[in-house]
Motif scaffolding. Structure first.
Motif: not given
Length: 415
Positions: A310-311, A314, A324, A337, A340, A344, A348-349, A351, A357, A360
């Motif tokens: 998941l990380a 992201d 994470y 989740r 996370r 959010l 913002q993540v 990606k 980063e 985030w």
């Protein structure tokens, strides 16, 4: 990896020879300063190909460039200045892919970094950053948010200071290996070992997680028995899953008779059907190599692998992957989740160019702390505030050693 080992790797393994004259002009007001970076050893988090390797950013030519591959939103280029140098000016000549958010940093050990300059509104071209004040052996350009869809790219990174400059040195085959180790994520064995030790410091107050296979106690946190290398609990299904898998692998094991009781107490803090024999059976089972391997495999299946995946999706580097993973160990993947999702709402993540980063990770850690404080048993948030946040403040996004942190007031170090 020790500081000495890192210095050797960067000092002799990734150097670059440059015997050509500098063709990028230097303005008159830079005359008192010495160019420190030309031809010095340099590594980058990624490169697109050999034609755009890190050495191109310090070779003195205006028409050659380092280009980072697409991947994690944060990418970096590190120049080994050869010795501790005062840095007063850095001149960046961006190619097509520039950073909207980036930092110029110095370090003594390639682990803890200090900002000389930071911006969130970069627009490419040439950035001539003067009147900087800081010293370190290593200089890093850290991009944390791209300004274009393509990866970061730089024609030149020129670093100035009083000097004297260390001489240019010869490139060896160790350059890519040194960079790969520094930039590796948590699936790298050394980085994973650090992550497991970090979790163990919080879960078991020791770095030796392998010494905790036989650990079992009731922490009176509403989760029944807590045991093993990551705190499997009888009240949250993961201990039941562990013993079920162990019994599949070794049907006659000492814990198998307790499976009906584990199913009955799942979701509660009850010991019904487990006492008085379960603690002794657990400790006896911990001597079985099959049970030990099952603990490791279930840790990875339930927590490590899905949280790191998941990380990575992201756009996070090793520190974010660890953040994470640690959240998953304490709160489960569903809890991760939810944390996370809360983050959010604030950021913002990284990606797909959407987020920075560092911004985030601060938002994620804030959400994690808020969640921990809703549970009386987890109101000591030092595993975040004096561990993960410490690494983030040092912008050690790759979780490189040496690492020093505190949990519950106790200091730990990995070298």
């Amino acid at each position: 990896m020790s500081f000495r080992a890192k210095a050797i790797a960067l000092g002799t393994g990734i150097a670059a020879v440059c015997t050509v004259p500098l063709v990028i002009s230097v303005t008159a007001d830079a005359a008192p300063d010495v160019l420190l970076s030309k031809g010095r050893p340099v590594v980058a988090s990624t490169v697109t190909d050999a034609a755009h390797d890190a050495a191109k950013a310090v070779d003195g030519f205006a028409n050659t460039s380092w280009a980072a591959a697409l991947g994690p939103a944060s990418q970096w280029l590190i120049v080994d200045l050869g010795q501790t140098q005062d840095v007063t000016r850095v001149r960046l000549h961006w190619a097509g892919g520039y950073a909207k958010a980036y930092r110029i940093q110095v370090s003594d050990d390639v682990s803890a970094w200090r900002d000389l300059y930071a911006t969130t509104d970069g627009d490419g071209g040439t950035d001539d950053l003067k009147k900087l004040a800081g010293a370190g052996r290593y200089l890093r350009v850290l991009g944390t948010q791209r300004g274009t869809p393509q990866g970061y790219s730089l024609y030149e990174v020129q670093t100035y200071g009083p000097g004297p400059a260390a001489p240019a040195t010869k490139t060896t085959a160790g350059a890519s290996a040194a960079a790969a180790q520094l930039a590796a994520g948590l699936h790298d064995p050394k980085k994973k070992a650090s992550a497991l030790a970090l979790v163990s410091s919080a879960e078991n107050s020791t770095l030796d997680w392998r010494g905790e296979y036989d650990y079992l106690e009731d922490l009176h946190d509403g989760r029944g028995y807590t045991g093993g290398i990551v705190g499997f609990t009888s009240g949250t299904s993961d201990m039941l899953a562990l013993v079920t898998e162990y019994t599949r692998r070794s049907p006659g094991n000492r814990l198998a008779p307790y499976l009906p009781a584990l199913r009955a107490v799942d979701g509660s803090d009850s010991h019904a059907g487990l006492d008085p024999g379960y603690p002794a059976a657990w400790k006896a089972a911990a001597a079985d190599p099959v049970f030990r391997k099952t603990q490791e495999d279930e840790r990875d299946r339930m927590y490590f692998d899905p949280s790191v995946a998941l990380a990575t999706a992201d756009g996070l580097r090793a520190l974010g992957q660890f953040a994470y993973y640690d959240a998953a160990v304490m709160h489960g993947m569903s809890g991760l989740r939810e944390i996370r999702a809360a983050a959010l709402r604030k950021a913002q993540v990284p990606k797909d160019q959407t987020g920075d980063e560092i911004v985030w990770l601060n938002a994620f850690l804030n959400a994690r702390v808020a969640e921990m404080r809703t549970e009386p048993a987890h109101r000591d948030v030092s595993r975040v505030e004096t561990a993960q946040r410490t690494f983030l403040r040092a912008t050690n996004l790759d979780l490189n050693t040496p690492l020093t942190w505190k949990v519950y007031g106790e200091t730990f170090t990995i070298r």
